[in-house]
Scaffold this motif. Structure first.
Motif, PDB file in Angstrom:
ATOM      1  N   THR A   1      14.951  39.015  90.484  1.00  0.00           N
ATOM      2  CA  THR A   1      13.580  39.436  91.212  1.00  0.00           C
ATOM      3  C   THR A   1      12.377  38.712  90.461  1.00  0.00           C
ATOM      4  N   GLU A   2      12.759  38.393  89.078  1.00  0.00           N
ATOM      5  CA  GLU A   2      11.725  37.778  88.228  1.00  0.00           C
ATOM      6  C   GLU A   2      11.521  36.259  88.743  1.00  0.00           C
ATOM      7  N   LEU A   3      12.943  35.669  88.509  1.00  0.00           N
ATOM      8  CA  LEU A   3      13.011  34.181  89.213  1.00  0.00           C
ATOM      9  C   LEU A   3      12.544  33.812  90.624  1.00  0.00           C
ATOM     10  N   SER A   4      12.563  34.909  91.570  1.00  0.00           N
ATOM     11  CA  SER A   4      11.898  34.860  92.689  1.00  0.00           C
ATOM     12  C   SER A   4      10.481  34.773  92.553  1.00  0.00           C
ATOM     13  N   GLU A   5       9.928  35.563  91.822  1.00  0.00           N
ATOM     14  CA  GLU A   5       8.440  35.572  91.672  1.00  0.00           C
ATOM     15  C   GLU A   5       7.930  34.161  91.153  1.00  0.00           C
ATOM     16  N   TYR A   6       8.576  33.666  90.274  1.00  0.00           N
ATOM     17  CA  TYR A   6       8.392  32.351  89.662  1.00  0.00           C
ATOM     18  C   TYR A   6       8.325  31.169  90.666  1.00  0.00           C
ATOM     19  N   ALA A   7       9.329  31.382  91.762  1.00  0.00           N
ATOM     20  CA  ALA A   7       9.370  30.497  92.644  1.00  0.00           C
ATOM     21  C   ALA A   7       8.125  30.294  93.595  1.00  0.00           C
ATOM     22  N   THR A   8       7.231  31.191  93.527  1.00  0.00           N
ATOM     23  CA  THR A   8       5.897  31.321  94.277  1.00  0.00           C
ATOM     24  C   THR A   8       4.644  30.859  93.445  1.00  0.00           C
ATOM     25  N   GLU A   9       5.312  30.177  92.372  1.00  0.00           N
ATOM     26  CA  GLU A   9       3.864  29.973  91.474  1.00  0.00           C
ATOM     27  C   GLU A   9       3.250  28.537  91.989  1.00  0.00           C
ATOM     28  N   ILE A  10       2.243  28.347  91.409  1.00  0.00           N
ATOM     29  CA  ILE A  10       1.341  27.068  91.740  1.00  0.00           C
ATOM     30  C   ILE A  10       2.025  25.904  91.155  1.00  0.00           C
ATOM     31  N   ASP A  11       2.424  25.825  89.920  1.00  0.00           N
ATOM     32  CA  ASP A  11       3.143  24.627  89.466  1.00  0.00           C
ATOM     33  C   ASP A  11       4.403  24.259  89.937  1.00  0.00           C
TER      34      ASP A  11
END
Length: 713
Positions: free
Chosen positions: A367-377
């Motif tokens: 769940t946390e990594l899926s959130e990171y996959a939507t970041e800008i960087d």
């Protein structure tokens, strides 16, 4: 009436030149007279001189005689600035610096301990031969000074003097006196003496620093009375204590454990290093577990500090987890990224999340990594997607969940996410063959999104590996082959192998493609790797298609989720002795980061738990693998030949003889030697043959006396 104006203009213009500035400062330095009882004018002038000196203005060296003239003034503030000037310019003007030597020697007998310390410090910092020689007798007397501040300064000056002249210090009794200071009643003096001895030991080839249990116990006793830097010096020195008994190591580790709650990060990290060192000499598992549990809270606390300290703590956590996985086992949530974390902190946290992920917390992690996959960087997004794929390989029971997460990310149609997902799915296919082929259709739908070499190579590998299950695999490969000459070598190699796999699995579909690709690979490329692989495939297919199928489509080596910062056992062992240093940021051996640094090694002792060391475990694993391989070969030889000599003896000799004959004949053959592909009759769905002279054509083998045909004969 214009003369005064012209004169003033010329004076200002002269003042702007270096000579004018020096003359102005000299005038200001010598002004004041008897009326200036507090020497205010001289202090102001000296501050200006020091400011210019700090900005590397070497014109200030012209004021050297004037500065020497100010050194006799009984003002600590003036003496500090004069001595700072002297240290800075003494090597440029050693003859003038010698005029200041009597003044400094006189100050060493001053009633004020601050003046005595300042004079000694200044004298030891000047690398002029006369100063170095004159320092020794004064240093010997000040090592026994009544004031602890002077003794502390004198201890540090011994190390400084050793930097100037090793032979002179070693021939004197200064090191013995420094050693005697370890019994001083003042904790600060003891810590500075230890710091000086450590510095000398680092630079010396002949001096060895050893601490017995009694000395270690005494210096640990004064830890709480020292300043934070004094505590760091003492803890650093404890790395030279070699426990002779496991009980001694356990007691000492427990005694220094309270330093883990110190507010200074240097004290905390040095304490962690000492405890990790002592754990190598402790045999009791309960004690080891207890101490490892105590290492978690301080590392977590350091994450509340600034980003630089966080990064240092995180890099050290990566190292500690490889050596002691039980540390931080239950603290994965503290490593979740915050929105305002710098990118270097986020990337390091991502590595730690991967290392700490287990079957129990995998849902939370995904769940946390899926959130990171939507970041800008973009770079961080790529690393997050790759981490999801690596988790599928690391934790087999969670592979389906990881793949579902990857497919959700692919459905976003974001180019760099799709490409990174394609790369990791290729690795998942290798880990779990014949399990998740249903997602191939999803990948094929996103072929247009692939424009990076690694993603293209991954997709081509999937098409080639599963050519018999992808309906239009030949069409998909042909689309890639249209730009073969423009692709990178990585993609070209993937296309060559995939085309051969297509031909092996579906000869009718690959018969048109293989000759074309082999011709490109062997005749129209400058890359030796591509050309050699093309010739290898050509020879394989021409000599024995069935053997080619076994080799090309054979079982692949096992793929594992390797941690990005996985260290070899020897380096890991050394790095754990350097926790908290700059070397742990780079995760490289100390002598690669600091050329003059002495590499640390665990000293042998009856208490050393050798079987628990990373190097010992790696050696044992290598021996076990070698024994298993020997057993497998012996079993294979016994089953196949009825004896062991067939495989290990004559079999190897026969193989070597055949290889010699083959390579001896290669040089006499035209172009390559022999037909590129001569298939056995009935193999590969009818014996498809590729003609070297007409590589663009593939014909059915009519078969010879032995069922094969060499089209060059």
């Amino acid at each position: 009436m214009f003369i005064p104006y012209a004169f003033e203009s010329a004076r200002l213009q002269y003042a702007r030149t270096p000579q004018g500035k020096v003359a102005e400062l000299r005038l200001e330095l010598n002004s004041g007279g008897k009326k200036d009882k507090n020497f205010t004018a001289k202090k102001t002038a000296l501050k200006k001189i020091v400011a210019n000196m700090t900005m590397s203005n070497n014109d200030m060296v012209a004021l050297f005689p004037d500065i020497v003239g100010c050194m006799h003034i009984p003002s600590l503030e003036i003496k500090k600035m004069c001595f700072l000037y002297l240290v800075n310019y003494a090597r440029i003007k050693p003859d003038i610096a010698l005029k200041a030597l009597p003044i400094i020697q006189e100050d060493m007998h001053d009633n004020n301990p601050l003046v005595r310390s300042l004079a000694l410090r200044t004298m030891s910092y000047i690398h002029v031969r006369e100063y170095v020689e004159a320092t020794v007798p004064h240093l010997k007397s000040l090592l026994r000074d009544n004031d602890p501040y002077v003794r502390k300064t004198a201890a540090i000056c011994v190390a400084k003097l050793y930097d100037h002249d090793k032979a002179m210090v070693e021939s004197s009794d200064l090191i013995d006196k420094l050693n005697a200071m370890l019994r001083d009643e003042n904790p600060t003096v003891v810590s500075c003496a230890l710091a000086a001895l450590m510095d000398i030991w680092e630079r010396s080839e002949t001096i060895k620093l050893t601490i017995d249990y009694a000395s270690a116990s005494k210096i640990v006793q004064i830890l709480h009375q020292c300043s934070e830097w004094g505590q760091t010096y003492i803890l650093e020195a404890l790395m030279n204590y070699v426990p002779q008994d496991t009980q001694e190591a356990a007691i000492l580790a427990e005694r220094i454990a309270p330093r883990l709650s110190h507010s200074n990060s240097a004290v905390v990290l040095t304490c962690i290093r000492v405890i990790l060192y002592l754990l190598n000499y402790i045999s009791d598992r309960k004690v080891i577990t207890s101490l490892c549990n105590k290492l978690s809270p301080p590392l977590v606390t350091l994450l509340s500090k600034g980003p630089e300290i966080q990064y240092l703590a995180l890099r050290n956590a990566l190292l500690i987890l490889q050596r002691r996985p039980e540390v931080l086992r239950n603290d994965i949530r503290v490593f979740f990224c915050k929105y305002n974390d710098p990118i270097y902190v986020k990337v390091t946290k991502l590595e730690l999340i991967f290392m700490l992920a287990t079957e129990k917390n995998i849902k939370e992690v995904l769940t946390e990594l899926s959130e990171y996959a939507t970041e800008i960087d973009v770079d961080f997004v790529r690393k997050s997607v790759r981490a999801i794929g690596k988790l599928a390989i690391k934790i087999p029971p969670a592979s389906q969940l990881c793949i579902s997460t990857l497919l959700q990310l692919v459905s976003t149609k974001v180019s760099y996410i799709v490409q990174e997902a394609t790369v990791v799915i290729r690795n998942i296919f290798r880990k779990y063959p014949n399990q998740y082929e249903s997602i191939i259709s999803t990948l094929c739908e996103n072929l247009d999104s692939l424009d990076e070499p690694e993603a293209k190579a991954a997709m081509i590998w999937v098409i080639g590996q599963y050519a018999d299950r992808i309906e239009d695999s030949d069409v998909l490969l042909e689309d890639f082959l249209d730009s073969f000459s423009e692709e990178t070598h990585e993609v070209q190699l993937a296309l060559l192998t995939a085309t051969v796999k297509l031909f092996i699995q579906r000869p009718t579909r690959g018969s048109q493609l293989v000759p074309r690709v082999l011709k490109w690979a062997t005749e129209e490329t400058d890359n030796p790797d591509l050309r050699d692989r093309g010739y290898m495939y050509w020879r394989l297919l021409s000599s024995s298609p069935e053997e080619a199928k076994k080799i090309v489509m054979g079982e692949k080596p096992a793929i594992t989720a390797e941690e990005s910062e996985k260290l070899d056992p020897g380096t890991l062992e050394e790095m754990c002795l350097n926790v908290g240093t700059l070397a742990t940021v780079y995760l490289k051996p100390v002598n690669q980061v600091f050329r003059s640094a002495r590499p640390r090694k665990l000293q042998d002792s009856p208490a050393l738990q050798r079987h628990e060391l990373p190097t010992a475990k790696a050696a044992q694993q290598a021996r076990d693998r070698a024994a298993a391989e020997r057993s497998r070969l012996d079993t294979s030889a016994t089953n196949g030949n009825g004896s062991l000599s067939g495989t290990n003896g004559s079999g190897l000799e026969a193989a070597a003889h055949e290889a010699d004959l083959y390579f001896a004949g290669v040089g006499r053959q035209s172009t390559f030697g022999g037909s590129p592909i001569v298939a056995e009759q009935g193999s590969l769905g009818g014996g498809w043959v590729v003609n070297q002279n007409m590589p663009q054509a593939a014909v059915m083998s009519p078969g010879g006396a032995d069922g094969t045909q060499d089209l060059l004969l």
